[in-house]
Design a protein around this motif. Structure first.
Motif, PDB file in Angstrom:
ATOM      1  N   LYS A 255     -51.578  56.861 -32.123  1.00 49.61           N
ATOM      2  CA  LYS A 255     -50.688  56.530 -31.860  1.00 49.61           C
ATOM      3  C   LYS A 255     -51.047  55.519 -30.803  1.00 49.61           C
ATOM      4  O   LYS A 255     -51.543  54.780 -29.710  1.00 49.61           O
ATOM      5  CB  LYS A 255     -49.345  56.202 -31.870  1.00 49.61           C
ATOM      6  CG  LYS A 255     -48.582  54.917 -31.912  1.00 49.61           C
ATOM      7  CD  LYS A 255     -48.540  53.788 -32.303  1.00 49.61           C
ATOM      8  CE  LYS A 255     -47.302  52.550 -32.210  1.00 49.61           C
ATOM      9  NZ  LYS A 255     -47.220  52.470 -30.816  1.00 49.61           N
ATOM     10  N   ASN A 256     -51.135  56.337 -29.377  1.00 51.73           N
ATOM     11  CA  ASN A 256     -51.426  56.100 -27.989  1.00 51.73           C
ATOM     12  C   ASN A 256     -53.116  55.450 -28.030  1.00 51.73           C
ATOM     13  O   ASN A 256     -52.250  55.270 -26.781  1.00 51.73           O
ATOM     14  CB  ASN A 256     -51.235  57.934 -27.479  1.00 51.73           C
ATOM     15  CG  ASN A 256     -50.158  58.124 -26.988  1.00 51.73           C
ATOM     16  OD1 ASN A 256     -49.591  59.250 -27.022  1.00 51.73           O
ATOM     17  ND2 ASN A 256     -48.709  57.184 -27.545  1.00 51.73           N
ATOM     18  N   LEU A 257     -53.698  55.820 -28.801  1.00 51.14           N
ATOM     19  CA  LEU A 257     -54.857  55.607 -28.672  1.00 51.14           C
ATOM     20  C   LEU A 257     -54.777  54.133 -28.873  1.00 51.14           C
ATOM     21  O   LEU A 257     -55.788  52.895 -28.514  1.00 51.14           O
ATOM     22  CB  LEU A 257     -56.291  57.264 -29.184  1.00 51.14           C
ATOM     23  CG  LEU A 257     -56.390  57.539 -28.722  1.00 51.14           C
ATOM     24  CD1 LEU A 257     -57.399  58.939 -29.283  1.00 51.14           C
ATOM     25  CD2 LEU A 257     -56.823  57.804 -27.357  1.00 51.14           C
ATOM     26  N   ALA A 258     -54.765  54.512 -29.763  1.00 53.52           N
ATOM     27  CA  ALA A 258     -54.553  52.681 -30.394  1.00 53.52           C
ATOM     28  C   ALA A 258     -53.986  51.719 -29.926  1.00 53.52           C
ATOM     29  O   ALA A 258     -54.373  50.776 -29.679  1.00 53.52           O
ATOM     30  CB  ALA A 258     -53.586  52.790 -31.897  1.00 53.52           C
ATOM     31  N   ASP A 259     -52.532  52.591 -29.253  1.00 54.96           N
ATOM     32  CA  ASP A 259     -52.577  50.784 -27.773  1.00 54.96           C
ATOM     33  C   ASP A 259     -53.158  50.824 -26.836  1.00 54.96           C
ATOM     34  O   ASP A 259     -52.795  50.027 -25.968  1.00 54.96           O
ATOM     35  CB  ASP A 259     -50.767  52.601 -26.965  1.00 54.96           C
ATOM     36  CG  ASP A 259     -50.009  52.332 -28.549  1.00 54.96           C
ATOM     37  OD1 ASP A 259     -50.104  51.597 -29.376  1.00 54.96           O
ATOM     38  OD2 ASP A 259     -48.623  52.904 -27.980  1.00 54.96           O
ATOM     39  N   VAL A 260     -54.108  52.052 -26.613  1.00 51.26           N
ATOM     40  CA  VAL A 260     -55.379  51.038 -25.375  1.00 51.26           C
ATOM     41  C   VAL A 260     -56.848  50.727 -26.031  1.00 51.26           C
ATOM     42  O   VAL A 260     -57.650  50.670 -25.286  1.00 51.26           O
ATOM     43  CB  VAL A 260     -55.209  52.793 -24.238  1.00 51.26           C
ATOM     44  CG1 VAL A 260     -53.851  52.945 -23.648  1.00 51.26           C
ATOM     45  CG2 VAL A 260     -55.864  53.240 -25.241  1.00 51.26           C
TER      46      VAL A 260
END
Length: 537
Positions: free
Chosen positions: A401-406
């Motif tokens: 989820k963190n990676l998707a956000d960037v």
């Protein structure tokens, strides 16, 4: 008639007596009564230890995983021991040792009268044959020897030059160069002394039928289910072990393992979820154990694979991940945020390294600078709970989820534990979750073992290479002055933070639980627990 009645009465008494004797015999077999204990019960003491994954091999020199060492720690013994809950050095199979003033040789006086489980003698010749076996291998077959002693016979970087017997109970080890953590390395569980008779006979299959001098001997191994070991009757230390048998039982799910403990199906369990700590402490039938913290959980970024061959992408991923949120969600106060590849308890830790704050905007900017094309990566999630990461799958989902956000798409994949390690070791992962529990309490065991170019193909799964850190780590190995060693390691940590082959996530306090009647269990910071003194109330 009276004679017949007396005869009948005698027969009846004989029958009753026979029945009683049979019952006593049955009681003796079932309940363990025998004359040596004055007729008191002597029940077999079997400890069932619930764990999260299966062993890879029971040949300690052939593996690096904690699930293997959990068993081999109790089958084999090393020349030097660690303290019960620290990494101070104590006598083991060697009763004493002495280093030369130049640090280039060590003389070990060995214990006498010790037998291997197969009945052969432990002596200086056996020690020499073990070193010859280790030194003639390679990084694939002897991964930890490569990591801790630089290389093998003929290698320029090899630390050990020769190992020779001086009589039956004295061994002299000569080094090519001084190595500051040499004695601590020898105390590590991979360097358990094995029976030469057994490993010469079984060759590559020795890991399926291990033979050491330890308090327990091998009985059986049912893959992905259980390993059984039993008391070695001829163990050289009087009164040990206290247990008759230990079964290491595999429960991949933390909740299933805890339920088995609550039901009384097992006696000890590791990999306890931090969220379950309070309920365990409130249960009078259970007790909670905290392993002294000496670990790091991390996300490895394989630097030879796009997009992580670009340092700006690696730095971006470090900024993208909300470490504190992960710790709050999955560690529940039983961990602290990591910024270096080694924990603060290790001498040489660099407090001044700033690390990477959670900054999605900075991550996006770096990805743009790097020219990242948005291609999906594979994010590997561990299939088993580990001391440094109670739930790898959930941590992977949070990172996803963190990676998707960037703007970085990640597909979560996993494999069976042994396969996971094997494939990651070969550099087949883009990004992978893993961790490390220190084996000897020295900075070398983290920085050099996990991130030096010498250990690519063994413990350096990211394939990271850096000439400056390589030089710093080799200098630190030969430097005996601790202040100077620490200065070298602190400089190496600054470079590693900048190069970012990892996202250091957490230093955890691993939790274990046991039945209330378990005595003398002392979790060791290395994660490899000696169970020779464990008993029941």
């Amino acid at each position: 008639m009276r004679k017949k009645r007396w005869l009948a009465l005698g027969l009846m008494l004989l029958l009753v007596l026979s029945t009683a004797l049979a019952a006593c015999s049955s009681d003796s077999k079932d309940d363990g009564k025998d004359e040596s204990t004055g007729g008191k019960e002597k029940k077999e003491k079997t400890l069932i230890f619930g764990r999260g994954g299966d062993s890879v091999s029971l040949d300690p020199i052939a593996v690096t995983d904690g699930e293997s060492y959990k068993v081999t720690q109790n089958l084999f013994e090393t020349l030097i021991n660690f303290g019960e809950q620290d990494t101070t050095l104590k006598p083991g199979l060697a009763k004493s040792w002495k280093a030369a003033k130049d640090g280039l040789s060590y003389t070990f006086e060995l214990q006498e009268g010790i037998k291997f489980h197969d009945g052969t003698d432990f002596n200086a010749e056996a020690v020499v044959k073990n070193f010859e076996r280790w030194m003639s291998g390679n990084a694939e077959t002897r991964p930890y020897f490569a990591s801790m002693f630089g290389g093998f016979n003929g290698d320029k970087a090899a630390v050990i030059k020769s190992v020779v017997a001086d009589g039956d109970y004295k061994v002299v080890i000569t080094l090519n160069r001084p190595q500051a953590p040499f004695l601590k390395n020898l105390a590590m569980v991979p360097f358990g002394i094995a029976s030469p008779t057994a490993f010469e006979k079984d060759g590559k299959k020795f890991g399926d039928n291990p033979v050491g001098t330890g308090p327990f001997k091998f009985v059986s191994w049912k893959r992905n289910d259980s390993v059984t070991i039993e008391k070695f009757a001829n163990y050289w230390q009087d009164g040990l072990p206290k247990l008759d048998k230990i079964v290491f039982k595999t429960y991949p799910e933390n909740s299933a393992r805890l339920n088995a403990l609550i039901k009384g199906e097992i006696d000890l369990a590791d990999g306890i979820n931090p969220s379950d700590a309070t309920s365990i402490e409130d249960n009078a039938d259970l007790q909670l154990f905290k392993r002294p913290s000496m670990n790091v959980g991390y996300l490895g970024l394989t630097v030879t694979r796009p997009p992580f061959d670009n340092v700006k992408v690696r730095q971006a991923v470090n900024y993208a991940i909300d470490k504190q949120a992960i710790i709050d969600a999955f560690f529940e106060g039983q961990a602290e945020v990591a910024k270096n590849p080694m924990p603060p308890v290790i001498s040489g830790y660099n407090e001044d390294v700033k690390g990477y704050d959670y900054d999605p905007a900075k991550a996006k900017a770096l990805l743009k600078e790097a020219g990242y094309d948005g291609k999906e990566i594979e994010l590997w999630a561990m299939p088993v709970p580990r001391p440094y990461m109670p739930d790898g799958q959930k941590v992977a989902e949070a990172i996803q989820k963190n990676l998707a956000d960037v703007g970085m798409k990640a597909k979560i994949v996993s494999y069976e534990w042994a396969t996971y390690l094997e494939k990651a070791e070969k550099g087949e992962a883009d990004a992978f979750l893993l961790g490390w529990t220190g084996d000897n309490g020295d900075a070398d065991n983290f920085l050099y073992t996990l991130l030096d170019e010498s250990n690519i193909g063994s413990n350096n799964y990211t394939f990271f290479k850096n000439a400056e850190t390589h030089e710093l780590m080799l200098k630190a190995q030969t430097e005996v002055n601790e202040a100077k060693r620490n200065k070298l390691y602190k400089k190496a940590q600054e470079i590693l933070s900048e190069e970012a082959p990892w996202v250091p996530l957490a230093h955890s306090t691993p939790l274990l639980a046991g039945r209330a009647d378990v005595l003398n269990f002392w979790p060791h910071p290395t994660g490899s627990d000696k169970l020779d003194k464990v008993d029941f109330k």
